[in-house]
Write a protein that holds these residues in place. Sequence first.
Motif, short mmCIF file in Angstrom:
data_model
loop_
_atom_site.label_atom_id
_atom_site.label_comp_id
_atom_site.label_asym_id
_atom_site.label_seq_id
_atom_site.Cartn_x
_atom_site.Cartn_y
_atom_site.Cartn_z
N THR A 153 0.83 -1.20 0.00
CA THR A 153 0.00 0.00 0.00
C THR A 153 0.86 1.26 0.00
OG1 THR A 153 -1.54 -1.27 1.38
CG2 THR A 153 -2.03 1.05 1.04
N GLY A 154 1.86 1.29 0.88
CA GLY A 154 2.74 2.45 0.94
C GLY A 154 3.54 2.64 -0.34
N GLN A 155 3.94 1.54 -0.95
CA GLN A 155 4.74 1.66 -2.17
C GLN A 155 3.91 2.16 -3.36
OE1 GLN A 155 7.94 -1.36 -2.96
NE2 GLN A 155 6.98 -2.38 -1.23
N TYR A 156 2.65 1.74 -3.45
CA TYR A 156 1.83 2.27 -4.54
C TYR A 156 1.70 3.79 -4.43
CZ TYR A 156 0.49 -2.40 -6.04
OH TYR A 156 0.52 -3.70 -6.52
N ALA A 157 1.63 4.30 -3.22
CA ALA A 157 1.51 5.75 -3.03
C ALA A 157 2.81 6.49 -3.30
CB ALA A 157 1.05 6.03 -1.60
N LEU A 158 3.95 5.84 -3.08
CA LEU A 158 5.21 6.57 -3.04
C LEU A 158 6.23 6.25 -4.14
CD1 LEU A 158 5.77 6.58 0.82
CD2 LEU A 158 5.63 8.62 -0.64
N ARG A 159 6.24 5.06 -4.68
CA ARG A 159 7.31 4.69 -5.62
C ARG A 159 7.45 5.66 -6.80
NH1 ARG A 159 9.51 -0.86 -5.26
NH2 ARG A 159 10.36 -0.45 -7.32
N PRO A 160 6.38 5.97 -7.52
CA PRO A 160 6.56 6.89 -8.65
C PRO A 160 7.06 8.27 -8.23
CG PRO A 160 4.47 5.72 -8.83
CD PRO A 160 5.00 5.46 -7.45
N LEU A 161 6.70 8.70 -7.04
CA LEU A 161 7.11 10.02 -6.56
C LEU A 161 8.59 10.05 -6.22
CD1 LEU A 161 4.06 10.73 -4.20
CD2 LEU A 161 4.29 11.16 -6.66
N ILE A 162 9.08 8.95 -5.65
CA ILE A 162 10.51 8.85 -5.35
C ILE A 162 11.32 8.76 -6.63
CG2 ILE A 162 12.27 7.35 -4.30
CD1 ILE A 162 10.15 6.65 -2.16
N SER A 163 10.84 7.96 -7.59
CA SER A 163 11.55 7.82 -8.87
C SER A 163 11.63 9.14 -9.61
CB SER A 163 10.85 6.78 -9.74
OG SER A 163 10.94 5.50 -9.16
N ALA A 164 10.56 9.93 -9.57
CA ALA A 164 10.50 11.18 -10.32
C ALA A 164 11.13 12.35 -9.58
CB ALA A 164 9.04 11.51 -10.65
N GLY A 165 11.43 12.17 -8.29
CA GLY A 165 12.06 13.24 -7.53
C GLY A 165 11.16 14.43 -7.26
N VAL A 166 9.86 14.21 -7.14
CA VAL A 166 8.93 15.33 -6.95
C VAL A 166 8.56 15.57 -5.49
CG1 VAL A 166 7.96 15.16 -9.27
CG2 VAL A 166 6.93 13.84 -7.41
N ILE A 167 9.15 14.79 -4.57
CA ILE A 167 8.89 15.00 -3.14
C ILE A 167 10.23 15.03 -2.39
CG2 ILE A 167 6.61 13.93 -3.14
CD1 ILE A 167 7.92 11.38 -1.98
N ASP A 168 10.19 15.60 -1.21
CA ASP A 168 11.35 15.65 -0.33
C ASP A 168 11.53 14.26 0.29
OD1 ASP A 168 13.20 15.99 1.72
OD2 ASP A 168 12.35 17.89 2.40
N LEU A 169 12.63 13.60 -0.04
CA LEU A 169 12.85 12.22 0.42
C LEU A 169 13.18 12.13 1.90
CD1 LEU A 169 14.88 10.73 -2.58
CD2 LEU A 169 12.40 10.82 -2.23
N ASP A 170 13.48 13.24 2.53
CA ASP A 170 13.84 13.22 3.95
C ASP A 170 12.68 13.61 4.86
OD1 ASP A 170 16.57 12.47 3.53
OD2 ASP A 170 16.92 14.51 2.79
N ASP A 171 11.50 13.78 4.27
CA ASP A 171 10.34 14.18 5.08
C ASP A 171 9.09 13.46 4.55
OD1 ASP A 171 8.56 15.38 6.75
OD2 ASP A 171 9.12 17.43 6.28
N ILE A 172 9.00 12.16 4.84
CA ILE A 172 7.86 11.35 4.42
C ILE A 172 7.25 10.71 5.66
CG2 ILE A 172 7.08 9.39 3.05
CD1 ILE A 172 9.55 9.81 1.26
#
Length: 342
Positions: A153-172
């Motif tokens: 569940t968490g990966q469906y929400a986050l994987r594309p965002l991490i790959s694309a670099g559109v979110i702060d990776l140190d504040d999730i």
Amino acid sequence: MTHKIAILGASGYTGAELVRLIAEHPNMEIAALSADRKAGMSMDQVFPHLRHMNLPTLCKIDEIDFSGIDLCFCALPHKTSQEVISALPKDLKIVDLSADFRLRDAQAYKKWYGNAHSALAEQDEAVYGLTEFYREDIKGARLVAGTGCNAATGQYALRPLISAGVIDLDDIILDLKCAVSGAGRSLKENLLHAELSEGYNAYAVGGTHRHLGEFDQEFSLLAGRPVQVQFTPHLVPANRGILATVYVKGDAQAIHDTLASAYAEEPFVQMLPMGEVPSTHHVRGSNYCHIGVTADRIKGRAIVIAALDNLTKGSSGQALQNANLMLGEEETTGLKMAPLFP
């Protein structure tokens, strides 16, 4: 062609869910069902809702003739799975629903599960079973390791965002609510109706939940550097479902666009229009995952919410989706049923 299927650990919730799904598969036949304490019983004695099906009697694993089996689902507890799978025929295709082969690093497995891994050769060949992101590897795999339902569940929400670099990776921040069936079918005092109903509670608080091992492994691999999320699961008095609320820093529209693009061609991941949020009611009993994105009132922050059924898309449905790929079947076969509502 009809594929002969075995299910080990068929007396648990995920085993019963596999039976429910495979029973409607046009090219699969359940040839063997195992259980430990319930060996010798019929499935309708264990699960009366399956009494209309013509199913094999439950037996011990060592009573199964695997020479006639095309694929085996292993729905056993962790540690037990690695012992059983390492003894199975080396040419047998296997989808494991336990945690035993999810973590590629044996030391990480020991850290999160408390015992040394005893099937390292099988671990080396195992493919991580998040279908939408490992599809090509799964097609040629002999052993696929199903994900944790919370981890999926968490990966469906986050994987594309991490790959694309559109979110702060140190504040999730990942706040997750999961239904009681995710804890399995064994009797546990804290899961008694009188102790669970009319409230819900956080557990594994402060970074001790085992699915963090999967988040660390997968998110760090995507980012090319260590990524750690802040994660708290909660047990809710419901039978099925997981709802993950993820708080991230980033532009909400860019986040929605990224997810919509990533899942545009995926049959089982549905993006909601911007500003709409999903409910576990809308995915119950199905192999679908619904994802919504909303802008936060604080500028530069967004909320991503994902919902799926822990027993279907989070476990047994995912397992069947992977088995279809391994056997050369259409990936969606047996899995297009609509969610149950209300």
